[in-house]
Design a protein around this motif. Sequence first.
Motif, PDB file in Angstrom:
ATOM      1  N   LYS A  36      20.500  74.365   3.033  1.00 19.51           N
ATOM      2  CA  LYS A  36      20.466  73.546   4.264  1.00 19.51           C
ATOM      3  C   LYS A  36      20.570  74.086   5.596  1.00 19.51           C
ATOM      4  O   LYS A  36      19.814  73.969   6.350  1.00 19.51           O
ATOM      5  N   THR A  37      21.537  74.790   5.732  1.00 23.53           N
ATOM      6  CA  THR A  37      21.566  75.860   6.954  1.00 23.53           C
ATOM      7  C   THR A  37      20.508  76.730   7.185  1.00 23.53           C
ATOM      8  O   THR A  37      19.871  76.960   8.324  1.00 23.53           O
ATOM      9  N   ASN A  38      19.903  77.324   6.178  1.00 19.76           N
ATOM     10  CA  ASN A  38      18.742  78.021   6.416  1.00 19.76           C
ATOM     11  C   ASN A  38      17.658  77.518   7.021  1.00 19.76           C
ATOM     12  O   ASN A  38      16.704  77.983   7.892  1.00 19.76           O
ATOM     13  N   LEU A 311      23.013  69.428  13.948  1.00 20.29           N
ATOM     14  CA  LEU A 311      24.407  69.268  13.526  1.00 20.29           C
ATOM     15  C   LEU A 311      24.448  69.700  12.142  1.00 20.29           C
ATOM     16  O   LEU A 311      24.215  68.988  11.197  1.00 20.29           O
ATOM     17  N   ASP A 312      25.037  71.017  12.057  1.00 21.75           N
ATOM     18  CA  ASP A 312      25.266  71.679  10.875  1.00 21.75           C
ATOM     19  C   ASP A 312      26.582  71.591  10.560  1.00 21.75           C
ATOM     20  O   ASP A 312      27.440  72.049  10.883  1.00 21.75           O
ATOM     21  N   ASP A 313      26.636  70.767   9.171  1.00 14.44           N
ATOM     22  CA  ASP A 313      27.848  70.664   8.703  1.00 14.44           C
ATOM     23  C   ASP A 313      28.820  70.183   9.508  1.00 14.44           C
ATOM     24  O   ASP A 313      30.165  69.995   9.319  1.00 14.44           O
ATOM     25  N   VAL A 314      28.566  69.353  10.657  1.00 18.30           N
ATOM     26  CA  VAL A 314      29.610  68.988  11.543  1.00 18.30           C
ATOM     27  C   VAL A 314      29.959  67.406  11.456  1.00 18.30           C
ATOM     28  O   VAL A 314      30.941  66.953  11.790  1.00 18.30           O
TER      29      VAL A 314
HETATM   30 MG   LIG Z   1      25.379  75.467   5.675  1.00 15.52          MG
END
Ligand SMILES: [Mg+2]
Length: 371
Positions: A36-38, A311-314
Motif C-alpha cells: 500500500k505505502t509503496n 494519508l498513509d495509515d493515518v
Molecule cells: Mg504501509
Amino acid sequence: MYINNIKLMNYRNYQSLELDFNKKINLIIGSNGQGKTNIVESITLMSIGKSFRTNKDKDLIMFNKDSLYTNCNFSRNGINKSIEVVVTKEKKGIKINGVSVKSLHELLGILNVVVFSPEDLKLVKDGPKERRSFIDKEISQVMPRYYSLLMDYNKTMNQRNILLKSNYIDKNLLDVYDLSLSKYGSEIYVFRNRFIEKLSAISNNLHRNLTLNKENLTIKYKNQLDIDDYSDADLIKELLYQKYKETIDSDLYNRNTKIGPHKDDISIHINDIDVRMFGSQGQQRTASISLKLSEIELIKQEVGDYPVLILDDVFSELDQDRQKMLVEKLGDVQMFVTSADPLHINILKELEYSVFHIENGKVISSENGGL
Ligand SMILES: [Mg+2]
Ligand SMILES: Nc1ncnc2c1ncn2[C@@H]1O[C@H](COP(=O)(O)OP(=O)(O)O)[C@@H](O)[C@H]1O
C-alpha cells in the motif's frame, strides 16, 4: 491538482502496475506488507524526487533488478502534465512533459503533494529538528529557491564547523563564512517568517473547526534574533553577522556554530498554554493535525491549486468524528488513503471514491462508488 494515472515498473514489489485514479478519494486497502505505502511512496518520488520514507533511491528498485521506471499524468490548474522518473543503481533521471531536467531543483513545486503519516501526529510533541524539517519541506515545495538557499546555508555551516574544529583558525576564512552565512541565513529568516505567519492564520482557523470553537491555536516563530520586523533582509544580515562576531569565543570553545536559523523552532499554544509542555496527548495530536493540514490551504494560496493529499495509515489513528471532518472539509482535494481496514469505506460512502485492494504487489480488485 489531481493525478489521472500512474505507471510503475520494477518499483519495490510492483513489477508492472498501471492505475487510473479517482479525482476525489482513492482508498488503497490491503493487509500489512502488501504494498500500500509503496504506491503512495512512488507518488512522492515523482513529486519531490525522492521517497518520503528513505533517502536511498536504490532501495526503491525491485530486488534483483537494475532500474525502476515510474510515470504519472496529472492536471494542474487545468493543464495536463506528466512526470517520469528512472532510477538506476548509479543515477536518477527525471522528465517533465517528456523533457529531461538537469537538476532535482526543477522538479520541485510541479506536482504538489502533502503526505500525512502517523509520525506527523507527533509533530507538536517532537523536538525542534522535526519541526524545522516540516517547515523546510513545506517552503521548498512552494518556493524552490528556498531549497537551494538551504543547501547553500548548510554547506557553508558545515565548512565553518570544520574550520572551528581545526587546529589553526584562519580568521579571514572564518570571516568569509560569516559573511556568507549571514546572507543565506537572513533570507531563510525572511522566508520562514512569511511562511509561519500564513501557517498561523490558517491553522488557527482549522483548529477552531476541529475543536468546535473551543480551542484557540496560536503559533509563533521562535528564533535567536529577538526582532518583530522581518521586512528588511539587509538589516537581518547585519544583525546575524554581528551575532557571529559576538559569539565567536564560545563557538571556538564548543567547536560548533550556535547562532543561526539551524536553531529555529515554532512555539505552539492553545488558549495561551504551551501545548508541548502542558497539553494533553489528544491536544498535541489535534494541534499536529491542524498544522499539517494547513499546508493544503497554504499551497493552494501560493500556487493557485490544491495539492494532492496522501494519508498513509493515518486514518485508523483518528476517531470517527475526525475522519468525517477530514473527508468533508477536504472535498476538493484529491486524496490517497491507505489502510488495512476495509471498514473505512463506510465513512466515504457519500463521497466519490475508488477502492483498490492490494495483495502482494498486485491490485486484485477495484471498484468505484459514491456519487
Ligand atoms: Mg504501509
Ligand atoms: N526493493 C524492493 N523490492 C521488492 N520488494 C520490496 C522492496 N522494498 C520493499 N519491498 C516489499 O514491499 C512490501 C512492503 O510494502 P509496503 O507498501 O510498505 O506495505 P504496506 O501495505 O504495509 O504499506 C514488503 O513485502 C517488502 O518486502
